[in-house]
Design a protein around this motif. Sequence first.
Motif, PDB file in Angstrom:
ATOM      1  N   PRO A   1      -2.468 -85.069  79.243  1.00 52.65           N
ATOM      2  CA  PRO A   1      -2.572 -83.682  79.706  1.00 52.65           C
ATOM      3  C   PRO A   1      -3.145 -82.735  78.644  1.00 52.65           C
ATOM      4  O   PRO A   1      -2.856 -82.893  77.460  1.00 52.65           O
ATOM      5  N   TRP A   2      -3.947 -81.779  79.126  1.00 55.96           N
ATOM      6  CA  TRP A   2      -4.525 -80.794  78.211  1.00 55.96           C
ATOM      7  C   TRP A   2      -4.738 -79.483  78.952  1.00 55.96           C
ATOM      8  O   TRP A   2      -4.839 -79.429  80.163  1.00 55.96           O
ATOM      9  N   SER A   3      -4.774 -78.413  78.166  1.00 57.07           N
ATOM     10  CA  SER A   3      -5.106 -77.090  78.708  1.00 57.07           C
ATOM     11  C   SER A   3      -6.085 -76.444  77.744  1.00 57.07           C
ATOM     12  O   SER A   3      -6.269 -76.906  76.620  1.00 57.07           O
ATOM     13  N   VAL A   4      -6.718 -75.388  78.208  1.00 53.46           N
ATOM     14  CA  VAL A   4      -7.833 -74.838  77.436  1.00 53.46           C
ATOM     15  C   VAL A   4      -7.737 -73.326  77.304  1.00 53.46           C
ATOM     16  O   VAL A   4      -7.237 -72.633  78.195  1.00 53.46           O
ATOM     17  N   GLU A   5      -8.194 -72.844  76.156  1.00 55.71           N
ATOM     18  CA  GLU A   5      -8.406 -71.409  75.882  1.00 55.71           C
ATOM     19  C   GLU A   5      -9.879 -71.268  75.556  1.00 55.71           C
ATOM     20  O   GLU A   5     -10.381 -71.971  74.670  1.00 55.71           O
ATOM     21  N   THR A   6     -10.604 -70.396  76.248  1.00 51.63           N
ATOM     22  CA  THR A   6     -12.035 -70.257  75.981  1.00 51.63           C
ATOM     23  C   THR A   6     -12.359 -68.872  75.427  1.00 51.63           C
ATOM     24  O   THR A   6     -11.706 -67.888  75.767  1.00 51.63           O
ATOM     25  N   ARG A   7     -13.388 -68.824  74.575  1.00 50.46           N
ATOM     26  CA  ARG A   7     -13.885 -67.576  74.006  1.00 50.46           C
ATOM     27  C   ARG A   7     -15.406 -67.647  73.920  1.00 50.46           C
ATOM     28  O   ARG A   7     -15.958 -68.649  73.466  1.00 50.46           O
ATOM     29  N   LEU A   8     -16.075 -66.595  74.355  1.00 44.73           N
ATOM     30  CA  LEU A   8     -17.532 -66.467  74.233  1.00 44.73           C
ATOM     31  C   LEU A   8     -17.785 -65.251  73.364  1.00 44.73           C
ATOM     32  O   LEU A   8     -17.464 -64.123  73.756  1.00 44.73           O
ATOM     33  N   ILE A   9     -18.315 -65.478  72.156  1.00 43.14           N
ATOM     34  CA  ILE A   9     -18.445 -64.394  71.178  1.00 43.14           C
ATOM     35  C   ILE A   9     -19.825 -64.402  70.520  1.00 43.14           C
ATOM     36  O   ILE A   9     -20.484 -65.435  70.473  1.00 43.14           O
ATOM     37  N   PRO A  10     -20.257 -63.253  69.990  1.00 44.29           N
ATOM     38  CA  PRO A  10     -21.541 -63.196  69.285  1.00 44.29           C
ATOM     39  C   PRO A  10     -21.445 -63.778  67.871  1.00 44.29           C
ATOM     40  O   PRO A  10     -20.358 -64.065  67.366  1.00 44.29           O
ATOM     41  N   ASP A  11     -22.605 -63.937  67.251  1.00 41.61           N
ATOM     42  CA  ASP A  11     -22.698 -64.490  65.894  1.00 41.61           C
ATOM     43  C   ASP A  11     -22.304 -63.442  64.855  1.00 41.61           C
ATOM     44  O   ASP A  11     -23.147 -62.949  64.093  1.00 41.61           O
ATOM     45  N   GLU A  12     -21.049 -63.082  64.824  1.00 39.92           N
ATOM     46  CA  GLU A  12     -20.524 -62.101  63.865  1.00 39.92           C
ATOM     47  C   GLU A  12     -19.414 -62.780  63.071  1.00 39.92           C
ATOM     48  O   GLU A  12     -18.365 -63.115  63.618  1.00 39.92           O
ATOM     49  N   ARG A  13     -19.644 -62.974  61.776  1.00 39.07           N
ATOM     50  CA  ARG A  13     -18.702 -63.763  60.983  1.00 39.07           C
ATOM     51  C   ARG A  13     -17.259 -63.264  61.040  1.00 39.07           C
ATOM     52  O   ARG A  13     -16.346 -64.069  61.258  1.00 39.07           O
ATOM     53  N   PRO A  14     -16.974 -61.957  60.864  1.00 38.23           N
ATOM     54  CA  PRO A  14     -15.569 -61.525  60.926  1.00 38.23           C
ATOM     55  C   PRO A  14     -14.920 -61.834  62.276  1.00 38.23           C
ATOM     56  O   PRO A  14     -13.749 -62.224  62.324  1.00 38.23           O
ATOM     57  N   LEU A  15     -15.689 -61.694  63.363  1.00 35.69           N
ATOM     58  CA  LEU A  15     -15.158 -61.981  64.693  1.00 35.69           C
ATOM     59  C   LEU A  15     -14.901 -63.481  64.868  1.00 35.69           C
ATOM     60  O   LEU A  15     -13.895 -63.888  65.452  1.00 35.69           O
ATOM     61  N   ILE A  16     -15.809 -64.303  64.361  1.00 36.18           N
ATOM     62  CA  ILE A  16     -15.616 -65.753  64.442  1.00 36.18           C
ATOM     63  C   ILE A  16     -14.343 -66.136  63.682  1.00 36.18           C
ATOM     64  O   ILE A  16     -13.504 -66.892  64.186  1.00 36.18           O
ATOM     65  N   GLU A  17     -14.187 -65.606  62.483  1.00 40.59           N
ATOM     66  CA  GLU A  17     -12.991 -65.916  61.683  1.00 40.59           C
ATOM     67  C   GLU A  17     -11.720 -65.499  62.416  1.00 40.59           C
ATOM     68  O   GLU A  17     -10.755 -66.279  62.499  1.00 40.59           O
ATOM     69  N   ARG A  18     -11.704 -64.284  62.962  1.00 41.07           N
ATOM     70  CA  ARG A  18     -10.512 -63.803  63.694  1.00 41.07           C
ATOM     71  C   ARG A  18     -10.217 -64.669  64.909  1.00 41.07           C
ATOM     72  O   ARG A  18      -9.056 -64.992  65.203  1.00 41.07           O
ATOM     73  N   THR A  19     -11.268 -65.067  65.625  1.00 37.35           N
ATOM     74  CA  THR A  19     -11.094 -65.879  66.828  1.00 37.35           C
ATOM     75  C   THR A  19     -10.516 -67.245  66.491  1.00 37.35           C
ATOM     76  O   THR A  19      -9.576 -67.719  67.146  1.00 37.35           O
ATOM     77  N   LEU A  20     -11.056 -67.892  65.473  1.00 33.26           N
ATOM     78  CA  LEU A  20     -10.560 -69.217  65.081  1.00 33.26           C
ATOM     79  C   LEU A  20      -9.109 -69.138  64.609  1.00 33.26           C
ATOM     80  O   LEU A  20      -8.276 -69.973  64.985  1.00 33.26           O
ATOM     81  N   ALA A  21      -8.800 -68.127  63.821  1.00 32.40           N
ATOM     82  CA  ALA A  21      -7.425 -67.959  63.331  1.00 32.40           C
ATOM     83  C   ALA A  21      -6.468 -67.684  64.477  1.00 32.40           C
ATOM     84  O   ALA A  21      -5.357 -68.236  64.530  1.00 32.40           O
ATOM     85  N   GLU A  22      -6.896 -66.850  65.422  1.00 37.52           N
ATOM     86  CA  GLU A  22      -6.038 -66.516  66.567  1.00 37.52           C
ATOM     87  C   GLU A  22      -5.766 -67.741  67.433  1.00 37.52           C
ATOM     88  O   GLU A  22      -4.627 -67.979  67.876  1.00 37.52           O
ATOM     89  N   LEU A  23      -6.785 -68.563  67.672  1.00 38.63           N
ATOM     90  CA  LEU A  23      -6.592 -69.759  68.489  1.00 38.63           C
ATOM     91  C   LEU A  23      -5.639 -70.746  67.811  1.00 38.63           C
ATOM     92  O   LEU A  23      -4.802 -71.364  68.467  1.00 38.63           O
TER      93      LEU A  23
END
Length: 196
Positions: free
Chosen positions: A40-62
């Motif tokens: 079994p698995w479940s998913v969280e999806t994110r579609l984000i622009p190429d902005e380093r601070p946003l990528i870092e925040r998204t990865l940390a949040e997930l």
Amino acid sequence: MSESIRIGLVSISDRAADGTYEDQGIPALQDWLGKALTSPWSVETRLIPDERPLIERTLAELADQAGCNLVLTTGGTGPSPRDVTPEATLAVGDKEMPGFGEEMRRISLNFVPTAILSRQVAVIRGRCLIINLPGQPKSIRETLEGVRDADGAVRHVGIFAAVPYCIDLIGGPYIETDDAVIKAFRPKNAIRPKQA
């Protein structure tokens, strides 16, 4: 019943995030995981622009808040100035896992010489494995699943073969796969009986 794994899927693209074109990365990943995983698995999806601070925040949040034990990113790993996914990934990791990036490039070089320009990395953050994948659906499948001969026999094993055992080692749930898609490799002493 196996414990369910929560998987984060992050597509990183200026143009897909602003609606210029439809994202293909997340659908390709969901389709492949649906075929490959038997537990079994479940998913969280994110579609984000190429902005380093946003990528870092998204990865940390997930990893930290959403409880993902695996995060797969797609896009932003080339040499162009806006491609900053590897830098963001390394910034949030506790440990780098260089074998994943090395192997993805080795697999992709079977298909295109420009694979040498890709800069995918993988890291561990707490109990989460984060892997940067290529941006194209065909390349995503090839790197996860591997290279097959014309008769379908595996010639070069894909990186996902090592993912379940890596997640075992960092304290995540036990993942089982469909051997016809990708056979998960574990040492004999780490293999559990198949779930009915």
